[in-house]
Design an enzyme around this catalytic site. Structure first.
Site, PDB file in Angstrom:
ATOM      1  N   GLY A   1      12.374   7.540   7.010  1.00  0.00           N
ATOM      2  CA  GLY A   1      11.240   8.248   7.623  1.00  0.00           C
ATOM      3  C   GLY A   1      10.037   7.336   7.768  1.00  0.00           C
ATOM      4  O   GLY A   1       9.308   7.404   8.768  1.00  0.00           O
TER       5      GLY A   1
ATOM      6  N   GLN B   1       2.640   8.764   5.686  1.00  0.00           N
ATOM      7  CA  GLN B   1       3.325   8.252   6.885  1.00  0.00           C
ATOM      8  C   GLN B   1       2.541   8.626   8.136  1.00  0.00           C
ATOM      9  O   GLN B   1       2.354   7.802   9.041  1.00  0.00           O
ATOM     10  CB  GLN B   1       4.753   8.799   6.956  1.00  0.00           C
ATOM     11  CG  GLN B   1       5.618   8.287   5.807  1.00  0.00           C
ATOM     12  CD  GLN B   1       7.009   8.869   5.789  1.00  0.00           C
ATOM     13  OE1 GLN B   1       7.331   9.761   6.587  1.00  0.00           O
ATOM     14  NE2 GLN B   1       7.843   8.396   4.883  1.00  0.00           N
TER      15      GLN B   1
ATOM     16  N   ASP C   1       7.594  12.060  -4.434  1.00  0.00           N
ATOM     17  CA  ASP C   1       8.999  11.629  -4.524  1.00  0.00           C
ATOM     18  C   ASP C   1       9.558  11.769  -5.937  1.00  0.00           C
ATOM     19  O   ASP C   1      10.757  11.597  -6.157  1.00  0.00           O
ATOM     20  CB  ASP C   1       9.133  10.176  -4.061  1.00  0.00           C
ATOM     21  CG  ASP C   1       8.846  10.040  -2.573  1.00  0.00           C
ATOM     22  OD1 ASP C   1       8.989  11.034  -1.840  1.00  0.00           O
ATOM     23  OD2 ASP C   1       8.475   8.927  -2.138  1.00  0.00           O
TER      24      ASP C   1
ATOM     25  N   ARG D   1      14.475  15.365  10.897  1.00  0.00           N
ATOM     26  CA  ARG D   1      13.154  15.364  10.251  1.00  0.00           C
ATOM     27  C   ARG D   1      12.035  15.469  11.295  1.00  0.00           C
ATOM     28  O   ARG D   1      12.132  14.882  12.385  1.00  0.00           O
ATOM     29  CB  ARG D   1      13.009  14.120   9.371  1.00  0.00           C
ATOM     30  CG  ARG D   1      14.021  14.192   8.229  1.00  0.00           C
ATOM     31  CD  ARG D   1      13.883  13.071   7.272  1.00  0.00           C
ATOM     32  NE  ARG D   1      12.621  13.129   6.553  1.00  0.00           N
ATOM     33  CZ  ARG D   1      12.208  12.177   5.728  1.00  0.00           C
ATOM     34  NH1 ARG D   1      12.952  11.107   5.532  1.00  0.00           N
ATOM     35  NH2 ARG D   1      11.054  12.294   5.111  1.00  0.00           N
TER      36      ARG D   1
ATOM     37  N   SER E   1       0.105  13.418   4.206  1.00  0.00           N
ATOM     38  CA  SER E   1       1.240  12.525   4.472  1.00  0.00           C
ATOM     39  C   SER E   1       0.753  11.121   4.764  1.00  0.00           C
ATOM     40  O   SER E   1       0.032  10.893   5.730  1.00  0.00           O
ATOM     41  CB  SER E   1       2.057  13.049   5.665  1.00  0.00           C
ATOM     42  OG  SER E   1       2.874  12.005   6.162  1.00  0.00           O
TER      43      SER E   1
ATOM     44  N   LYS F   1      12.126  16.456   3.439  1.00  0.00           N
ATOM     45  CA  LYS F   1      12.426  15.087   3.008  1.00  0.00           C
ATOM     46  C   LYS F   1      13.855  14.732   3.444  1.00  0.00           C
ATOM     47  O   LYS F   1      14.416  15.382   4.309  1.00  0.00           O
ATOM     48  CB  LYS F   1      12.234  14.953   1.495  1.00  0.00           C
ATOM     49  CG  LYS F   1      10.775  15.113   1.064  1.00  0.00           C
ATOM     50  CD  LYS F   1       9.947  13.932   1.546  1.00  0.00           C
ATOM     51  CE  LYS F   1       8.501  14.064   1.169  1.00  0.00           C
ATOM     52  NZ  LYS F   1       7.658  13.044   1.800  1.00  0.00           N
TER      53      LYS F   1
HETATM   54  C1  S3P Z   1       5.847   7.300   2.130  1.00  0.00           C
HETATM   55  C2  S3P Z   1       5.174   8.485   2.134  1.00  0.00           C
HETATM   56  C3  S3P Z   1       5.732   9.748   1.614  1.00  0.00           C
HETATM   57  C4  S3P Z   1       6.939   9.514   0.718  1.00  0.00           C
HETATM   58  C5  S3P Z   1       7.890   8.516   1.318  1.00  0.00           C
HETATM   59  C6  S3P Z   1       7.205   7.179   1.549  1.00  0.00           C
HETATM   60  C7  S3P Z   1       5.202   6.101   2.697  1.00  0.00           C
HETATM   61  O1  S3P Z   1       6.136  10.541   2.709  1.00  0.00           O
HETATM   62  O2  S3P Z   1       7.596  10.710   0.462  1.00  0.00           O
HETATM   63  O3  S3P Z   1       9.009   8.315   0.465  1.00  0.00           O
HETATM   64  O4  S3P Z   1       5.685   4.969   2.434  1.00  0.00           O
HETATM   65  O5  S3P Z   1       4.197   6.252   3.398  1.00  0.00           O
HETATM   66  P1  S3P Z   1       5.101  11.502   3.491  1.00  0.00           P
HETATM   67  O6  S3P Z   1       4.119  10.675   4.183  1.00  0.00           O
HETATM   68  O7  S3P Z   1       5.948  12.281   4.453  1.00  0.00           O
HETATM   69  O8  S3P Z   1       4.498  12.374   2.438  1.00  0.00           O
END
Ligand code: S3P
Length: 420
Positions: free
Chosen positions: A91, A162, A308, A119, A160, A335
């Site tokens: 993701g 991400q 996580d 997702r 988030s 997730k």
């Molecule tokens: C991550 C952000 C989290 C986390 C993922 C890694 C990242 O996700 O669960 O394993 O590296 O930015 P979300 O941004 O969807 O919360």
């Protein structure tokens, strides 16, 4: 994979590099001017997917075990890939790439495995579209027509990192300032690394402002051990009587250390030793001793700082005395698997007292747990959390499709053996 109850977890261990930081070091290193030397890189499948995508866009990347060298080509130095980019199970790769690719002067398409195709990508497509991006679809495959972007003022509907990072990265290419308002503080590795590389970025608690940049300057990155991987060993040592385990070189960035706070609430004996700062990130060694745990409440602003780790925290709660409430954790439904459903199912299968709720669960701990046959659902964190449950439960636990741990922790089962 068959897991037996173990007698105690003793000695010392070093977990692999942080997944989030490893992804960012490759991505930002590719966009920087100069060479980025990464040490402690996580050779998990997700981070290798990121390397593969950037190689397909003309970036020269050498891998030598945990040492990775990225020959950056500058912010505007990516080349149009010959084929659709494949992000596997990742993701982070998929969403962060959207932010980078939206503002290029070429078109791209991205897809990943069966889980990635389910997702939600609308959460990045929507804000990027407000910036002028042209992205077709809200699930992979995504088709991105490179275009000029403009800055926005965006209030994030979900916590988030991400999504936040995708907008920040697009903001580097936009023609004005981009302001992002988080609802809860999520991991800030992007902000730290981009600032070290000379980006014009300011952070005021939940508000981030990024201005367009012409150049990023390469910096070397020494990746600390991943607290999300350390979490399994923290849990093993806390649960198994007689344990005393030193986990060396763990990243304890305050946007990631929720597990330490919750463990303290649960009466855990964890000492943070030798705290230091390494490439802008807080790092320490953790000395974990077996503890009599008690139930707690996990909710609100804590959730993004341990998102996580919730599967293994639920396992801890099942062994603790009293009730643990997990609230505000609806993100777990989207997730690598629907982690809320699977945690409830698997804990119940082992004999725990768990009641699902809309956004979490209520676990009444202290019942004896028994080994069971459990499927990973191809979710690395489910496989690892229930391997730990199996080590503390009576009898034998079998995890089906257990190889998925390679996503974030290739040597996981070998490291578990070292404990026994
Ligand atoms: C991550 C952000 C989290 C986390 C993922 C890694 C990242 O996700 O669960 O394993 O590296 O930015 P979300 O941004 O969807 O919360």
């Amino acid at each position: 994979m068959v897991i037996q109850k173990i007698k105690k977890a003793v000695g010392q261990i070093k977990v692999p590099g942080d997944k989030s930081i490893s992804h960012r070091a490759v991505m930002l290193g590719s966009l920087a001017n100069g060479v980025t030397e990464i040490s402690g890189f996580l050779n998990g499948a997700d981070c290798l997917s990121t390397i593969d995508c950037f190689r397909k866009m003309g970036i020269d990347i050498d891998i030598n075990g945990e040492n990775v060298t990225v020959h950056g080509n500058g912010l505007r130095g990516l080349k149009k890939p010959d084929e659709m980019l494949y992000t596997g199970n990742s993701g982070t790769t998929t969403r962060l790439l959207c932010g980078i690719l939206a503002g290029q002067n070429f078109d791209t398409s991205i897809t990943g495995d069966a889980s990635i195709q389910k997702r939600p990508m609308g959460r990045v497509v929507k804000p990027l579209s407000m910036m002028g991006a042209k992205i077709e679809n809200e699930y992979c495959p995504l088709y991105i027509t490179g275009t000029k972007l403009h800055g926005i003022d965006y209030k994030m509907p979900v916590a988030s990192a991400q999504v936040k990072t995708a907008i920040i990265l697009a903001g580097l290419y936009a023609d004005g300032e981009t302001v992002i308002h988080e609802i809860e503080k999520s991991r800030d590795h992007t902000e730290l690394m981009l600032s070290a590389m000379g980006a014009d970025l300011t952070v005021d608690n939940l508000d981030i402002t990024v201005k367009p940049t012409n150049d990023l300057t390469a910096v070397n990155v020494d990746v600390p051990g991943d607290i999300s991987s350390a979490a399994y060993f923290i849990a093993a040592a806390l649960l198994i009587p007689g344990s005393e385990l030193l986990i060396k070189n763990v990243g304890i960035n305050p946007t990631r250390d929720g597990i330490l706070k919750v463990c303290a609430q649960m009466n855990a004996d964890i000492q943070v030793l030798n705290p230091r700062v390494q490439c802008g990130e807080d790092v320490a060694d953790l000395l974990v001793k077996h503890s009599s745990l008690k139930g707690t409440v996990i909710e609100g602003a804590l959730i993004p700082t341990l998102i996580d780790e919730l599967p293994v925290l639920a396992v801890l709660a099942a062994f603790a005395e009293g009730t643990t409430m997990i609230r505000d954790a609806q993100e777990l439904k989207v997730k690598e698997s629907n982690r809320l459903d699977i945690m409830v199912h698997h804990l119940s299968a082992m004999g725990a007292d768990v009641v699902p709720t809309e956004d979490g669960m209520i676990i009444t701990g202290g019942k004896t747990l028994y080994g069971a046959v459990l499927d990973s659902h191809l979710d690395h964190r489910i496989a690892m959390a229930f391997a730990i449950a199996g080590m503390a439960a009576e009898g034998e636990t079998e995890i089906a499709r257990a190889d998925c741990v390679n996503i974030s922790y290739p040597g996981f089962y070998k490291d578990l053996e070292k404990l026994a």
